[in-house]
Scaffold this active site. Structure first.
Site, PDB file in Angstrom:
ATOM      1  N   ILE A 107      -1.807   5.012   7.738  1.00 14.14           N
ATOM      2  CA  ILE A 107      -2.970   5.765   8.151  1.00 14.14           C
ATOM      3  C   ILE A 107      -3.505   4.654   9.199  1.00 14.14           C
ATOM      4  O   ILE A 107      -4.492   4.982   9.851  1.00 14.14           O
ATOM      5  CB  ILE A 107      -3.829   5.723   6.762  1.00 14.14           C
ATOM      6  CG1 ILE A 107      -5.005   6.946   7.150  1.00 14.14           C
ATOM      7  CG2 ILE A 107      -4.673   4.659   6.250  1.00 14.14           C
ATOM      8  CD1 ILE A 107      -5.596   7.674   5.853  1.00 14.14           C
TER       9      ILE A 107
ATOM     10  N   HIS B  10       6.455  -0.523  -1.535  1.00 18.83           N
ATOM     11  CA  HIS B  10       6.730   0.170  -0.419  1.00 18.83           C
ATOM     12  C   HIS B  10       7.101  -0.848   0.641  1.00 18.83           C
ATOM     13  O   HIS B  10       6.737  -2.077   0.631  1.00 18.83           O
ATOM     14  CB  HIS B  10       5.407   0.955   0.005  1.00 18.83           C
ATOM     15  CG  HIS B  10       4.110  -0.015   0.040  1.00 18.83           C
ATOM     16  ND1 HIS B  10       3.433  -0.461  -0.913  1.00 18.83           N
ATOM     17  CD2 HIS B  10       3.499  -0.861   1.150  1.00 18.83           C
ATOM     18  CE1 HIS B  10       2.401  -1.000  -0.558  1.00 18.83           C
ATOM     19  NE2 HIS B  10       2.567  -1.278   0.792  1.00 18.83           N
TER      20      HIS B  10
ATOM     21  N   HIS C 142       6.918  -1.583   4.739  1.00 22.69           N
ATOM     22  CA  HIS C 142       6.604  -1.194   6.070  1.00 22.69           C
ATOM     23  C   HIS C 142       7.655  -1.243   7.125  1.00 22.69           C
ATOM     24  O   HIS C 142       8.371  -2.337   6.967  1.00 22.69           O
ATOM     25  CB  HIS C 142       5.418  -2.217   6.568  1.00 22.69           C
ATOM     26  CG  HIS C 142       4.004  -2.253   5.751  1.00 22.69           C
ATOM     27  ND1 HIS C 142       2.808  -1.878   6.040  1.00 22.69           N
ATOM     28  CD2 HIS C 142       3.978  -2.901   4.500  1.00 22.69           C
ATOM     29  CE1 HIS C 142       2.094  -2.229   5.135  1.00 22.69           C
ATOM     30  NE2 HIS C 142       2.666  -2.801   4.051  1.00 22.69           N
TER      31      HIS C 142
HETATM   32  P1  5GP Z   1      -0.212  -3.147   1.525  1.00 25.05           P
HETATM   33  O1  5GP Z   1      -1.080  -4.181   2.076  1.00 25.05           O
HETATM   34  O2  5GP Z   1      -0.297  -2.555   0.250  1.00 25.05           O
HETATM   35  O3  5GP Z   1       1.392  -3.742   1.979  1.00 25.05           O
HETATM   36  O4  5GP Z   1      -0.009  -2.051   2.565  1.00 25.05           O
HETATM   37  C1  5GP Z   1      -0.797  -0.766   2.137  1.00 25.05           C
HETATM   38  C2  5GP Z   1      -0.766  -0.029   3.817  1.00 25.05           C
HETATM   39  O5  5GP Z   1      -1.220   1.465   3.100  1.00 25.05           O
HETATM   40  C3  5GP Z   1      -1.724  -0.571   4.493  1.00 25.05           C
HETATM   41  O6  5GP Z   1      -1.188  -0.691   5.618  1.00 25.05           O
HETATM   42  C4  5GP Z   1      -2.925   0.759   4.590  1.00 25.05           C
HETATM   43  O7  5GP Z   1      -3.369   1.062   5.965  1.00 25.05           O
HETATM   44  C5  5GP Z   1      -1.969   2.067   4.220  1.00 25.05           C
HETATM   45  N1  5GP Z   1      -2.766   2.909   3.485  1.00 25.05           N
HETATM   46  C6  5GP Z   1      -3.816   2.955   2.500  1.00 25.05           C
HETATM   47  N2  5GP Z   1      -4.023   3.906   2.398  1.00 25.05           N
HETATM   48  C7  5GP Z   1      -3.510   5.114   3.036  1.00 25.05           C
HETATM   49  C8  5GP Z   1      -3.512   6.587   2.895  1.00 25.05           C
HETATM   50  O8  5GP Z   1      -4.214   6.940   2.172  1.00 25.05           O
HETATM   51  N3  5GP Z   1      -2.329   7.073   3.881  1.00 25.05           N
HETATM   52  C9  5GP Z   1      -1.596   6.422   4.439  1.00 25.05           C
HETATM   53  N4  5GP Z   1      -0.788   7.007   5.071  1.00 25.05           N
HETATM   54  N5  5GP Z   1      -1.707   5.026   4.565  1.00 25.05           N
HETATM   55  C10 5GP Z   1      -2.480   4.261   3.674  1.00 25.05           C
END
Ligand code: 5GP
Length: 116
Positions: A33, A103, A105
């Site tokens: 997002i 997850h 990236h």
């Molecule tokens: P983390 O920091 O957990 O590795 O990354 C989580 C990612 O999820 C972030 O890059 C953030 O932008 C993305 N994200 C958070 N909420 C949402 C959402 O509701 N939809 C989508 N598509 N991505 C999200």
């Protein structure tokens, strides 16, 4: 301990929408997002794992293989397999992991700096 109160659980269960790229029995891929690179996708497991460490210790070898095969397939679909891309997974608080559902990236579509 997995907590179902997270956005990726809601996306998996269609309570929240996402721009889906690909899905199969083990994973769901969609666009981040808040893209930090020209291409920024996320691949999440259908299984409920909090992070990479939880995933590799709890999932079957087949599930682990299927998941990473899916990551490679999504990179193909995104058209970055030839040009190059980076996969990244945040684990725990020091990494800044925001969503506690495992997850990966996929970042690409442009030159990526050496620093993260
Ligand atoms: P983390 O920091 O957990 O590795 O990354 C989580 C990612 O999820 C972030 O890059 C953030 O932008 C993305 N994200 C958070 N909420 C949402 C959402 O509701 N939809 C989508 N598509 N991505 C999200």
């Amino acid at each position: 301990m997995y907590n179902k109160d997270n956005v990726f659980y809601k996306i998996l269960n269609s309570e929240l929408s996402a721009k889906v790229i690909y899905e199969n029995d083990c994973a769901l891929a969609f666009y981040d997002i808040n893209p930090r690179k020209k291409i920024h996708a996320l691949v999440i497991t259908r299984g409920l794992y909090t992070n990479f460490s939880d995933f590799v210790s709890q999932a079957s070898p087949q599930e682990v293989k299927d998941f990473f095969d899916t990551v490679a397939k999504v990179a193909d679909i995104l058209g970055v397999s030839q040009t190059g891309y980076r996969i990244l997974s945040n684990i725990g608080s020091d990494s800044g992991q925001e969503v506690e559902h495992f997850h990966v990236h996929i970042l690409g579509g442009e030159k990526l700096s050496v620093s993260l």
